[in-house]
Design an enzyme around this catalytic site. Structure first.
Site, PDB file in Angstrom:
ATOM      1  CG  HIS A  72      -8.997  -0.217  -1.096  1.00 25.99           C
ATOM      2  ND1 HIS A  72      -8.479  -0.338   0.176  1.00 25.99           N
ATOM      3  CD2 HIS A  72     -10.354  -0.358  -0.967  1.00 25.99           C
ATOM      4  CE1 HIS A  72      -9.461  -0.533   1.032  1.00 25.99           C
ATOM      5  NE2 HIS A  72     -10.610  -0.543   0.378  1.00 25.99           N
TER       6      HIS A  72
ATOM      7  N   GLY B  37      -3.676   3.961   7.668  1.00 28.30           N
ATOM      8  CA  GLY B  37      -2.673   2.908   7.770  1.00 28.30           C
ATOM      9  C   GLY B  37      -2.204   2.776   9.210  1.00 28.30           C
ATOM     10  N   GLY B  38      -1.455   1.730   9.477  1.00 23.38           N
ATOM     11  CA  GLY B  38      -0.814   1.583  10.784  1.00 23.38           C
ATOM     12  C   GLY B  38      -1.715   1.132  11.915  1.00 23.38           C
TER      13      GLY B  38
ATOM     14  CG  MET C 271     -11.399   2.669   1.262  1.00 28.30           C
ATOM     15  SD  MET C 271      -9.940   2.687   2.309  1.00 28.30           S
ATOM     16  CE  MET C 271      -8.680   2.993   1.060  1.00 28.30           C
TER      17      MET C 271
ATOM     18  CG  ASP D  11      -6.055  -2.926   2.865  1.00 28.25           C
ATOM     19  OD1 ASP D  11      -5.016  -2.626   3.480  1.00 28.25           O
ATOM     20  OD2 ASP D  11      -6.658  -2.136   2.106  1.00 28.25           O
ATOM     21  N   GLY D  12      -4.937  -4.320   6.098  1.00 25.30           N
ATOM     22  CA  GLY D  12      -4.954  -3.663   7.403  1.00 25.30           C
ATOM     23  C   GLY D  12      -4.233  -4.470   8.460  1.00 25.30           C
ATOM     24  N   GLY D  13      -3.104  -3.943   8.916  1.00 27.79           N
ATOM     25  CA  GLY D  13      -2.367  -4.591   9.997  1.00 27.79           C
ATOM     26  C   GLY D  13      -1.690  -5.893   9.600  1.00 27.79           C
TER      27      GLY D  13
ATOM     28  CG  MET E 296     -11.720  -3.209   4.403  1.00 28.19           C
ATOM     29  SD  MET E 296     -10.164  -2.720   3.628  1.00 28.19           S
ATOM     30  CE  MET E 296      -9.354  -1.781   4.931  1.00 28.19           C
TER      31      MET E 296
ATOM     32  CG  MET F 146      -8.703   6.786   1.871  1.00 27.90           C
ATOM     33  SD  MET F 146      -8.020   6.806   3.531  1.00 27.90           S
ATOM     34  CE  MET F 146      -7.058   5.292   3.529  1.00 27.90           C
TER      35      MET F 146
ATOM     36  CG  ASP G 105      -5.080   2.286   0.443  1.00 30.86           C
ATOM     37  OD1 ASP G 105      -5.999   1.461   0.325  1.00 30.86           O
ATOM     38  OD2 ASP G 105      -3.979   2.024   0.951  1.00 30.86           O
TER      39      ASP G 105
ATOM     40  CB  SER H 152      -0.898   0.008   1.231  1.00 26.87           C
ATOM     41  OG  SER H 152      -1.447   1.308   1.389  1.00 26.87           O
TER      42      SER H 152
ATOM     43  CG  HIS I  51      -3.634  -1.701  -1.809  1.00 21.90           C
ATOM     44  ND1 HIS I  51      -4.704  -2.507  -2.165  1.00 21.90           N
ATOM     45  CD2 HIS I  51      -4.097  -0.896  -0.818  1.00 21.90           C
ATOM     46  CE1 HIS I  51      -5.759  -2.213  -1.416  1.00 21.90           C
ATOM     47  NE2 HIS I  51      -5.419  -1.236  -0.586  1.00 21.90           N
TER      48      HIS I  51
ATOM     49  N   GLY J 102       1.119  -1.875   4.167  1.00 21.73           N
ATOM     50  CA  GLY J 102       1.665  -0.521   4.034  1.00 21.73           C
ATOM     51  C   GLY J 102       2.811  -0.311   4.981  1.00 21.73           C
ATOM     52  CB  SER J 103       2.916   0.526   8.592  1.00 21.05           C
ATOM     53  OG  SER J 103       1.854  -0.315   8.918  1.00 21.05           O
TER      54      SER J 103
END
Ligand SMILES: O=C(CO)[C@H](O)[C@H](O)COP(=O)(O)O
Ligand SMILES: [Co+2]
Length: 220
Positions: A65, A143-144, A67, A174-176, A136, A36, A34, A7, A32, A196-197
């Site tokens: 993606h 992120g993060g 959002m 996606d996420g964490g 998700m 938003m 994002d 991401s 990816h 991402g992170s």
């Protein structure tokens, strides 16, 4: 096979071109992106003009993606900008079937995403038409955040239904996602990992990609 989609939300946006080039070197499967809108989610990122600028800079597969509210209105713009796959949220206010049809009318891949509070049943009626489902594993917007382990049964339920239909679709999370959570989602049935992170925040982002892939594949 596990696919990795970094991401760019966590990259250095002042050096977007070289950050993406690094991911090409790392051998990622997708990039990816994002999007938003400050309405569907409480954060703002980028729009189709940035995707269009980035398109001639590399040949990575663009995993976009969305959002955003009213995604149907923006599909033409994101397709023309060079998206290879567009994901939109089943919770958005656009007609889901019309939005899938619009994405496919551009000859690109279509995916539906579910937020943590939305059950798997919301996407199951569309499985036969989708190239990918995005589960998700955090609330979309930032992120993060911490991985939500209670999403694992949702991943399994979607994989089981896809198998029952004989559909070898991608299931993205996606996420964490990091080396600790990757084995959990892979064991549950996810095969496309967004991070991402865990990639751009790593001391060596290029080395982080195969490490993440190996952590997931070890669970299979
Ligand atoms: O869609 C997203 C947030 O809504 C991002 O893709 C996601 O959060 C990636 O960041 P991280 O890997 O740091 O959790
Ligand atoms: Co995302």
């Amino acid at each position: 096979m596990i696919k990795i989609s970094p991401s760019i939300l966590s990259c250095d946006f002042a050096n977007l071109e070289s950050e993406c080039a690094k991911m090409k070197t790392a051998g990622v499967d997708m990039l990816h992106i994002d999007v938003m809108d400050g309405h569907f989610v409480p954060n703002l990122t980028l729009g189709a003009p940035i995707v269009k600028c980035l398109r001639p800079k590399n040949d990575l597969f663009f995993d976009v993606h969305l959002m955003i509210s009213d995604p149907l209105r923006y599909i033409d713009d994101f397709a023309a900008a060079g998206s290879d796959l567009i994901t939109f949220h089943v919770e958005s206010d656009s007609d889901v079937q019309a939005t899938i049809d619009k994405i496919k009318s551009h000859g690109i891949k279509a995916a539906l995403s579910v937020k943590p509070g939305t059950p798997a049943e919301a996407v199951l009626p569309y499985l036969d038409q989708l190239d990918m489902v995005l589960v998700m594993t955090v609330e979309p917007g930032f992120g993060g955040q911490k991985f939500m382990a209670d999403m694992l049964p949702k991943i399994s339920a979607i994989r089981e239904r896809a198998n029952a239909l004989g559909r070898d679709i991608d299931i993205q999370v996606d996420g964490g996602i990091d080396s600790a959570t990757a084995p959990l989602v892979a064991a549950a049935g996810a095969n496309v990992l967004v991070a991402g992170s865990a990639i751009f925040g790593a001391p060596d982002p290029i080395a982080a990609v195969p490490q993440l892939r190996q952590a997931a594949q070890a669970a299979l």
